[in-house]
Write a protein that holds these residues in place. Sequence first.
Motif, PDB file in Angstrom:
ATOM      1  N   VAL A   7      36.388  36.277  37.381  1.00 29.78           N
ATOM      2  CA  VAL A   7      35.810  37.507  37.928  1.00 29.78           C
ATOM      3  C   VAL A   7      35.535  37.285  39.409  1.00 29.78           C
ATOM      4  CG1 VAL A   7      33.942  39.197  37.737  1.00 29.78           C
ATOM      5  CG2 VAL A   7      34.735  37.990  35.699  1.00 29.78           C
ATOM      6  N   ALA A   8      36.140  38.108  40.235  1.00 30.95           N
ATOM      7  CA  ALA A   8      35.972  37.933  41.679  1.00 30.95           C
ATOM      8  C   ALA A   8      35.443  39.207  42.305  1.00 30.95           C
ATOM      9  CB  ALA A   8      37.312  37.567  42.313  1.00 30.95           C
ATOM     10  N   LYS A   9      34.558  39.043  43.266  1.00 29.45           N
ATOM     11  CA  LYS A   9      34.190  40.186  44.094  1.00 29.45           C
ATOM     12  C   LYS A   9      34.122  39.718  45.541  1.00 29.45           C
ATOM     13  CE  LYS A   9      29.349  39.663  42.840  1.00 29.45           C
ATOM     14  NZ  LYS A   9      28.221  40.261  42.142  1.00 29.45           N
ATOM     15  N   VAL A  10      34.070  40.676  46.443  1.00 29.85           N
ATOM     16  CA  VAL A  10      34.161  40.323  47.848  1.00 29.85           C
ATOM     17  C   VAL A  10      32.786  39.956  48.400  1.00 29.85           C
ATOM     18  CG1 VAL A  10      34.814  41.146  50.146  1.00 29.85           C
ATOM     19  CG2 VAL A  10      36.168  41.778  48.154  1.00 29.85           C
ATOM     20  N   ASN A  11      32.718  38.796  49.040  1.00 35.23           N
ATOM     21  CA  ASN A  11      31.512  38.385  49.755  1.00 35.23           C
ATOM     22  C   ASN A  11      31.641  38.974  51.149  1.00 35.23           C
ATOM     23  OD1 ASN A  11      29.793  36.868  51.504  1.00 35.23           O
ATOM     24  ND2 ASN A  11      29.620  35.307  49.897  1.00 35.23           N
ATOM     25  N   LEU A  12      30.870  40.034  51.399  1.00 35.38           N
ATOM     26  CA  LEU A  12      31.088  40.811  52.631  1.00 35.38           C
ATOM     27  C   LEU A  12      30.871  39.983  53.890  1.00 35.38           C
ATOM     28  CD1 LEU A  12      29.570  44.189  51.483  1.00 35.38           C
ATOM     29  CD2 LEU A  12      31.977  43.704  51.891  1.00 35.38           C
ATOM     30  N   ALA A  13      29.872  39.075  53.850  1.00 31.23           N
ATOM     31  CA  ALA A  13      29.617  38.251  55.031  1.00 31.23           C
ATOM     32  C   ALA A  13      30.810  37.364  55.324  1.00 31.23           C
ATOM     33  CB  ALA A  13      28.366  37.417  54.814  1.00 31.23           C
ATOM     34  N   GLU A  14      31.330  36.728  54.258  1.00 33.29           N
ATOM     35  CA  GLU A  14      32.494  35.858  54.428  1.00 33.29           C
ATOM     36  C   GLU A  14      33.714  36.658  54.864  1.00 33.29           C
ATOM     37  OE1 GLU A  14      32.700  32.606  54.308  1.00 33.29           O
ATOM     38  OE2 GLU A  14      30.562  32.378  53.848  1.00 33.29           O
ATOM     39  N   GLN A  15      33.802  37.848  54.307  1.00 33.06           N
ATOM     40  CA  GLN A  15      34.956  38.681  54.621  1.00 33.06           C
ATOM     41  C   GLN A  15      34.965  39.036  56.104  1.00 33.06           C
ATOM     42  OE1 GLN A  15      36.050  41.992  55.290  1.00 33.06           O
ATOM     43  NE2 GLN A  15      38.161  41.454  54.714  1.00 33.06           N
ATOM     44  N   ALA A  16      33.772  39.354  56.622  1.00 32.59           N
ATOM     45  CA  ALA A  16      33.677  39.708  58.037  1.00 32.59           C
ATOM     46  C   ALA A  16      34.131  38.539  58.917  1.00 32.59           C
ATOM     47  CB  ALA A  16      32.244  40.110  58.378  1.00 32.59           C
ATOM     48  N   LYS A  17      33.812  37.298  58.465  1.00 34.99           N
ATOM     49  CA  LYS A  17      34.201  36.124  59.244  1.00 34.99           C
ATOM     50  C   LYS A  17      35.714  35.958  59.319  1.00 34.99           C
ATOM     51  CE  LYS A  17      30.364  33.254  57.824  1.00 34.99           C
ATOM     52  NZ  LYS A  17      30.096  32.108  56.953  1.00 34.99           N
ATOM     53  N   THR A  18      36.402  36.369  58.245  1.00 37.00           N
ATOM     54  CA  THR A  18      37.852  36.162  58.233  1.00 37.00           C
ATOM     55  C   THR A  18      38.553  37.030  59.260  1.00 37.00           C
ATOM     56  OG1 THR A  18      38.293  37.867  56.584  1.00 37.00           O
ATOM     57  CG2 THR A  18      37.846  35.647  55.758  1.00 37.00           C
ATOM     58  N   GLY A  19      37.962  38.186  59.532  1.00 38.87           N
ATOM     59  CA  GLY A  19      38.576  39.090  60.489  1.00 38.87           C
ATOM     60  C   GLY A  19      39.746  39.873  59.927  1.00 38.87           C
ATOM     61  N   PHE A  20      40.038  39.699  58.618  1.00 37.32           N
ATOM     62  CA  PHE A  20      41.153  40.437  58.024  1.00 37.32           C
ATOM     63  C   PHE A  20      40.706  41.827  57.597  1.00 37.32           C
ATOM     64  CE2 PHE A  20      42.712  36.090  57.389  1.00 37.32           C
ATOM     65  CZ  PHE A  20      44.007  36.234  57.858  1.00 37.32           C
ATOM     66  N   GLN A  21      41.582  42.761  57.783  1.00 39.03           N
ATOM     67  CA  GLN A  21      41.299  44.127  57.383  1.00 39.03           C
ATOM     68  C   GLN A  21      41.427  44.277  55.873  1.00 39.03           C
ATOM     69  OE1 GLN A  21      40.401  46.946  59.271  1.00 39.03           O
ATOM     70  NE2 GLN A  21      39.976  45.328  60.755  1.00 39.03           N
ATOM     71  N   MET A  22      42.470  43.634  55.349  1.00 36.46           N
ATOM     72  CA  MET A  22      42.711  43.820  53.919  1.00 36.46           C
ATOM     73  C   MET A  22      42.444  42.530  53.149  1.00 36.46           C
ATOM     74  SD  MET A  22      46.824  44.026  53.666  1.00 36.46           S
ATOM     75  CE  MET A  22      46.706  44.219  51.888  1.00 36.46           C
ATOM     76  N   LEU A  23      42.320  42.682  51.849  1.00 36.06           N
ATOM     77  CA  LEU A  23      42.021  41.530  51.023  1.00 36.06           C
ATOM     78  C   LEU A  23      43.247  40.642  50.898  1.00 36.06           C
ATOM     79  CD1 LEU A  23      39.907  43.280  48.296  1.00 36.06           C
ATOM     80  CD2 LEU A  23      39.095  41.632  50.000  1.00 36.06           C
ATOM     81  N   ARG A  24      42.994  39.366  51.027  1.00 37.18           N
ATOM     82  CA  ARG A  24      44.104  38.421  50.924  1.00 37.18           C
ATOM     83  C   ARG A  24      44.347  38.084  49.452  1.00 37.18           C
ATOM     84  NH1 ARG A  24      42.260  33.706  54.697  1.00 37.18           N
ATOM     85  NH2 ARG A  24      40.239  34.199  53.754  1.00 37.18           N
ATOM     86  N   PRO A  25      45.569  37.615  49.140  1.00 34.01           N
ATOM     87  CA  PRO A  25      45.872  37.328  47.731  1.00 34.01           C
ATOM     88  C   PRO A  25      45.089  36.137  47.191  1.00 34.01           C
ATOM     89  CG  PRO A  25      47.770  36.829  49.144  1.00 34.01           C
ATOM     90  CD  PRO A  25      46.742  37.464  50.015  1.00 34.01           C
ATOM     91  N   LEU A  26      44.778  36.205  45.913  1.00 31.55           N
ATOM     92  CA  LEU A  26      44.107  35.106  45.221  1.00 31.55           C
ATOM     93  C   LEU A  26      45.154  34.257  44.523  1.00 31.55           C
ATOM     94  CD1 LEU A  26      41.036  36.939  43.745  1.00 31.55           C
ATOM     95  CD2 LEU A  26      40.926  34.745  44.947  1.00 31.55           C
ATOM     96  N   GLN A  27      44.951  32.947  44.568  1.00 28.55           N
ATOM     97  CA  GLN A  27      45.885  32.038  43.900  1.00 28.55           C
ATOM     98  C   GLN A  27      45.121  31.139  42.932  1.00 28.55           C
ATOM     99  OE1 GLN A  27      47.557  30.338  47.727  1.00 28.55           O
ATOM    100  NE2 GLN A  27      49.467  31.009  46.780  1.00 28.55           N
ATOM    101  N   PHE A  28      45.722  30.908  41.760  1.00 22.41           N
ATOM    102  CA  PHE A  28      45.124  29.972  40.791  1.00 22.41           C
ATOM    103  C   PHE A  28      46.150  28.938  40.415  1.00 22.41           C
ATOM    104  CE2 PHE A  28      44.654  34.349  38.959  1.00 22.41           C
ATOM    105  CZ  PHE A  28      43.465  34.696  39.575  1.00 22.41           C
ATOM    106  N   ALA A  29      45.702  27.713  40.249  1.00 18.44           N
ATOM    107  CA  ALA A  29      46.584  26.659  39.744  1.00 18.44           C
ATOM    108  C   ALA A  29      45.991  26.165  38.436  1.00 18.44           C
ATOM    109  CB  ALA A  29      46.661  25.516  40.744  1.00 18.44           C
ATOM    110  N   TYR A  30      46.796  26.096  37.395  1.00 18.64           N
ATOM    111  CA  TYR A  30      46.306  25.617  36.094  1.00 18.64           C
ATOM    112  C   TYR A  30      47.449  25.090  35.261  1.00 18.64           C
ATOM    113  CZ  TYR A  30      48.039  30.222  34.733  1.00 18.64           C
ATOM    114  OH  TYR A  30      48.834  31.317  34.547  1.00 18.64           O
ATOM    115  N   GLU A  31      47.086  24.431  34.170  1.00 23.52           N
ATOM    116  CA  GLU A  31      48.102  23.969  33.225  1.00 23.52           C
ATOM    117  C   GLU A  31      47.918  24.719  31.933  1.00 23.52           C
ATOM    118  OE1 GLU A  31      49.221  19.763  32.506  1.00 23.52           O
ATOM    119  OE2 GLU A  31      48.102  19.427  34.357  1.00 23.52           O
ATOM    120  N   SER A  32      48.980  25.298  31.467  1.00 22.61           N
ATOM    121  CA  SER A  32      48.891  26.021  30.200  1.00 22.61           C
ATOM    122  C   SER A  32      50.272  26.154  29.591  1.00 22.61           C
ATOM    123  CB  SER A  32      48.303  27.408  30.428  1.00 22.61           C
ATOM    124  OG  SER A  32      48.438  28.179  29.252  1.00 22.61           O
TER     125      SER A  32
END
Lengths: 459, 279
Positions: A191-216
């Motif tokens: 479950v992910a939501k946007v941390n607005l403070a962190e988001q402001a630091k990135t300077g990106f307008q849009m949300l960047r893609p999320l990546q997961f690495a796992y074994e299954s």
Amino acid sequence: MRKLALFTLLTAAVGAAQAFCGFYVGKADAQLFNDASQVIVVRDGDKTVVSMLNDYQGELKEFALVVPVPTVLQKGQVNVGEKAIFDRLDAYSAPRLAEYYDPNPCEARLERRRNEAAMAPVPATAPAPLGKSLGVTVEASYTVGEYDIVILSATQSDGLETWLKREGYRIPANSAKALAPYIRQNMKFFVAKVNLAEQAKTGFQMLRPLQFAYESEKYMLPIRLGMANARGPQDLIIYMLTKNGRVETSNYRTVKLPANMDLPVFLKQGNEFRNFYKAMFGEQAKKEGYRAVFTEYFWDMGWCDPCAADPLSPEELRKAGVFWVNNPAAAASPPALPSQGRMMPMPGAQPVMLTRLHVRYTPETFPEDLMFQETKDRQNFQTRYVLRHPAKIEADACPEARAYLDGVQKRQEAEAQQLATLTGGDISTIRSKIPLLPVPPAPPAKAWWEGLWGSTNGK
Amino acid sequence: MLRWTGGDARFFQIVFQAVLLTVGVLLRDFSLLPWQMGLALLAAAATQAFWLRVFRLKNVGYLSPLITACGLSLLLRADTLWAHPLLACLAISSKFLLRVRGKHVFNPANFGVGLALLIVPGTWVSPGQWGNDLGIALWLVALGATVAGRAGRNDAAWLFLASFLGLLLLRLLYLGHSVPRIWEILCHQSLNGALLLFAFFMISDPMTLPDHPRARHLHVVLVALLAFVWQFLFYRPNGALWALLFLAPLVPLWDAIWPAKRYIWSENRTLHNKCCVAR
């Protein structure tokens, strides 16, 4: 710019689609939509890296994402990627036009062997699309990039739904029913939501893609959860990166899109090619009853012909999650080429197989999540369409001209018919877009019996 | 016509497999080249001829290699021309060489496909290739039940489907899906052309099933169980094909525990003109 236009276009066509591998949930009553979904799945053995790109348009503080994942993901297993990688993969594997120019039949007469048609690939834009009492345990919680992430395990779907609601997530109705099978499969929830403070630091307008690495052992994408309140068909583009061969779905039909045929040359103009591809994909998906997954591209990323865009560099491949490619920055010695060690005519290319799948699905036609298998098939495939430009000559330029122009006319009609069949379009509209060549005067029609008795008849 | 064919179920099997191949290539986008099929047929027939000579067998026709070549063509995809004939050759050879008490252990097409997936580069099986279309599923059942019925092995086909889908139903119930979803998924799975093809054209092969009904039923249920585990617990594709292959060595054991009259194709009983049918 072209790509942007295309996105808008597909947005209009696809309508309000939901997230593919989970659902986006809001904290307010705003209508949230996720339009063109794209996902990169890198897999070798059971090791998997999934990158998800969403086209979320709403308020950032409203954004939240729930994705079933096979294991509890630790902080190091989650990364915020770059949208640019999706763009690169998209451009590289996009449906493309290849142009050929007919040699002038009059010149060809003098110099028949010269001048093989020049081939100029047009990097045509891709249709990128085309709490405990509740039985919920917070297994991990961390912030990665602009995202606040919790990994939940649950014992009952009602509890999970209640927990999410209590935490302020507005999740779609029927969620508990949709969540239950994943809980029973012992899957966890990212479950992910946007941390607005962190988001402001990135300077990106849009949300960047999320990546997961796992074994299954599960080679699958959980598309069903996103259908909780889907309206109409949804589009998903999947870039599968593997070591050995083409990837296909094992529980649905995988079909190659019609490709490699001659089409009218007007497709080169303006948005014609994008419109054609969109219409063609729509027609083919409909023809298959929205029950098939389409292959748009399969190629060893070591080379391409024609190349719509340069193959991805090792660095870009690693960013996409291709873990078996050596990182040239990290390696002190010259990077050893992984696995097969095939010929790589293109600089920067890596022995990585890319399968691009495109699926348009509805809740009725895709009752199960997508399951995949990697085959040993290495036959290249691309959605490539050929434009043959006729030579510009007058009908009386040389003795060969008439026959040539006659042939061109027949060819153009065949191309128009082909286009109409592929897109379900109106043939007369298509014909009206084909520039007319100087038509060789037709020989006067003779009755069948004329000349039957020879010229002496009646004398 | 029946009299002419001696009522041999395999005659029907060949005709129906040919029909399915044609339909598959024309309508279902099979990536199968005519050459692959042609070479598979030739290789299968030549291998049969070779072993008939080596073992000095008479009164054995050429229906079986035709069926094996058709079966391989239906199931197996390859990006080379040599894979199909090679596997047809190995599959037919397995029939002559891998025998226990005079009965071959593996269904030849199943053996060929298993071998391909394990060791032959550039080969694969597309379990989704038939799709989940009601029309096609009905045709598969109609044609398949005719063949399996003629061979007197319809019980195996239906029991396999019932066991496999029954286990699937239990899984769906366990996972807590809603009733409409269960119905949808069950329909989706049961209309899978590859599953139906397996049930009616492969597991119901009377030569490689135990002869005693009790043993046969036990074996079929075990195959369904392993197929289910493979596919839904280990999440691997082609569960049925692997299950049949891995469990085939148990058949001689079942035949020893529950002996029964050996199945003989009617062709091999009445003989003579049957080779002409094959040709």
